[in-house]
Design a protein around this motif. Structure first.
Motif, PDB file in Angstrom:
ATOM      1  N   ALA A 146       7.736  31.207  24.154  1.00  0.00           N
ATOM      2  CA  ALA A 146       9.354  31.902  24.566  1.00  0.00           C
ATOM      3  C   ALA A 146       9.707  32.899  23.487  1.00  0.00           C
ATOM      4  O   ALA A 146       9.444  32.450  22.275  1.00  0.00           O
ATOM      5  N   PRO A 147      10.444  33.916  23.825  1.00  0.00           N
ATOM      6  CA  PRO A 147      11.059  34.525  22.978  1.00  0.00           C
ATOM      7  C   PRO A 147      12.066  33.881  21.977  1.00  0.00           C
ATOM      8  O   PRO A 147      12.566  33.057  22.569  1.00  0.00           O
ATOM      9  N   VAL A 148      12.171  34.489  20.812  1.00  0.00           N
ATOM     10  CA  VAL A 148      13.369  33.930  20.015  1.00  0.00           C
ATOM     11  C   VAL A 148      14.004  35.039  19.297  1.00  0.00           C
ATOM     12  O   VAL A 148      13.941  36.338  19.548  1.00  0.00           O
ATOM     13  N   LEU A 149      15.378  34.717  19.183  1.00  0.00           N
ATOM     14  CA  LEU A 149      16.321  35.680  18.743  1.00  0.00           C
ATOM     15  C   LEU A 149      16.025  36.294  17.456  1.00  0.00           C
ATOM     16  O   LEU A 149      15.577  35.592  16.528  1.00  0.00           O
ATOM     17  N   ARG A 150      15.968  37.773  17.569  1.00  0.00           N
ATOM     18  CA  ARG A 150      15.739  38.596  16.313  1.00  0.00           C
ATOM     19  C   ARG A 150      16.585  39.386  16.222  1.00  0.00           C
ATOM     20  O   ARG A 150      17.572  39.889  17.037  1.00  0.00           O
ATOM     21  N   ASN A 151      16.862  40.078  15.258  1.00  0.00           N
ATOM     22  CA  ASN A 151      17.568  41.637  15.052  1.00  0.00           C
ATOM     23  C   ASN A 151      16.923  42.714  15.481  1.00  0.00           C
ATOM     24  O   ASN A 151      15.681  42.896  15.237  1.00  0.00           O
ATOM     25  N   PRO A 152      17.290  43.146  16.736  1.00  0.00           N
ATOM     26  CA  PRO A 152      16.780  44.163  17.315  1.00  0.00           C
ATOM     27  C   PRO A 152      16.113  45.215  16.485  1.00  0.00           C
ATOM     28  O   PRO A 152      15.165  45.947  16.751  1.00  0.00           O
ATOM     29  N   ALA A 153      17.188  45.803  15.718  1.00  0.00           N
ATOM     30  CA  ALA A 153      16.798  46.718  14.645  1.00  0.00           C
ATOM     31  C   ALA A 153      15.514  46.552  13.993  1.00  0.00           C
ATOM     32  O   ALA A 153      14.861  47.402  13.449  1.00  0.00           O
ATOM     33  N   SER A 154      15.045  45.266  13.810  1.00  0.00           N
ATOM     34  CA  SER A 154      13.620  44.880  12.816  1.00  0.00           C
ATOM     35  C   SER A 154      12.587  45.469  13.830  1.00  0.00           C
ATOM     36  O   SER A 154      11.566  45.757  12.920  1.00  0.00           O
ATOM     37  N   TYR A 155      12.510  45.917  15.138  1.00  0.00           N
ATOM     38  CA  TYR A 155      11.437  46.378  15.676  1.00  0.00           C
ATOM     39  C   TYR A 155      11.210  47.930  15.019  1.00  0.00           C
ATOM     40  O   TYR A 155      10.002  48.292  15.215  1.00  0.00           O
ATOM     41  N   LEU A 156      12.164  48.448  14.561  1.00  0.00           N
ATOM     42  CA  LEU A 156      11.897  49.807  13.903  1.00  0.00           C
ATOM     43  C   LEU A 156      11.092  49.775  12.481  1.00  0.00           C
ATOM     44  O   LEU A 156      10.443  50.594  12.008  1.00  0.00           O
ATOM     45  N   LEU A 157      10.757  48.506  12.360  1.00  0.00           N
ATOM     46  CA  LEU A 157      10.152  48.149  11.021  1.00  0.00           C
ATOM     47  C   LEU A 157       8.518  48.177  11.288  1.00  0.00           C
ATOM     48  O   LEU A 157       7.890  48.072  10.167  1.00  0.00           O
TER      49      LEU A 157
END
Length: 332
Positions: A146-157
């Motif tokens: 299952a997906p977990v809570l992340r900072n959406p901005a982290s996908y830019l990394l």
């Protein structure tokens, strides 16, 4: 002393005027900063509201690809990916069920069907009408976890599999696979199989999710009946379109490659496109039909923009959710 005494009041008034103007400028600057901050917050709220609305604006993208042997009848393939189902997504469920009206010859599901531990039964109900048609599938990471809570901005990394993972929540992927299998859909997880459609043999080869580095190549199915001398159509099915996997299948002679995972970028800039692909695929290829080239070979590559989102980032901007109807036709 008299001259000096005479200048003092004037200098004091000048200093007062300067101080007054400075105070006014500072006040104006503070107001401007507050206004800009308010505008930024308002724009962010508006973008989030729009993204919340757009995530349910489902569309069907249609493509035609000439990959079949001369004289073959067309084949209609419905490509589904990244449904990320959550209980209570009634609009999505109705739309998925309605896709059965397209009467596809084949359904190809490229993974990430789930986004909640209790999503399997309602997802299978929503897909019920489509499960009556022949299908093949491979899993994605969100069929296992299952997906977990992340900072959406982290996908830019960079891709999410390169960053430390919070505690994983396992999903009952076996029960999902059993539901597909009970309907006759073929599991292509690190395996291959041939199916015949309209008198043409299709050789499918799939892999487990490259995003989790679980891919193992099964090559293409072997063998043919003595009277079958027609060319076989080779279809590669993967979840995450990492370049190493695309290179392998292109070099192995795939006639077409189907993939998902990218969500089309999910948040795109109008006139520019995707900011990320969540893998090493160039962002301009994050959605749509392109051509992949490797070692002197080439193959059409269809990357689905996906149907859903993680339940922790339930927005789409300039990237509407989609299913893809591919019409495979004969080469001229």
């Amino acid at each position: 002393m008299a001259a000096s005494d005479g200048l003092a009041p004037t200098s004091g008034r000048a200093l007062a005027r300067v101080a007054g103007r400075t105070t006014a400028v500072l006040a104006t600057g503070a107001k401007r900063t507050a206004l800009l901050a308010g505008m930024a917050v308002s724009a962010g709220v508006a973008a989030a509201a729009y993204g919340w609305w757009e995530k349910d604006q489902f569309r069907l993208r249609e493509e035609t690809v000439a990959v079949l042997p001369a004289g073959s009848r067309p084949l209609r393939v419905l490509h589904l990916s990244d449904i990320h189902f959550v209980p209570g997504q009634n609009k999505k469920a109705r739309w998925l069920a309605g896709l059965a009206d397209l009467a596809p010859d084949l359904v190809v599901n490229t993974g990430d069907n789930l986004s909640h531990v209790e999503a399997i039964d309602p997802l299978l109900d929503a897909l019920g009408p489509l499960l009556r048609y022949p299908g093949v599938y491979v899993p994605g990471s969100n069929d296992y976890y299952a997906p977990v809570l992340r900072n959406p901005a982290s996908y830019l990394l960079g891709p999410s599999n390169t960053r430390p993972l919070p505690t994983r929540i396992p999903l009952d992927w076996r029960r999902l696979s059993e539901g597909f299998g009970a309907a006759g859909w073929v599991d292509l997880t690190n395996r291959s199989q041939s199916l015949a459609f309209n008198g043409t043999r299709f050789d499918f080869s799939g892999v487990d999710d490259p995003h989790l580095k679980r891919e193992r190549y099964a090559d293409w199915p072997r063998g043919a009946s003595g009277h079958d001398r027609k060319p076989h159509v080779k279809v590669a099915v993967i979840h995450a379109p990492y370049q190493r996997v695309l290179d392998h299948f292109t070099g192995a002679g795939a006639d077409i490659i189907l993939a998902g995972h990218t969500h089309g970028g999910q948040i795109c800039l109008p006139g520019y496109g995707a900011l990320v692909s969540n893998c090493d695929l160039p962002t301009w290829r994050a959605k749509g039909l392109t051509t992949w080239e490797h070692a002197g070979r080439w193959a059409p590559l269809n990357v689905s923009g996906g149907i859903g989102t993680s339940r922790f980032a339930p927005i789409r901007v300039a990237c509407r959710p989609e299913a893809v109807l591919l019409t495979l036709r004969a080469k001229s």
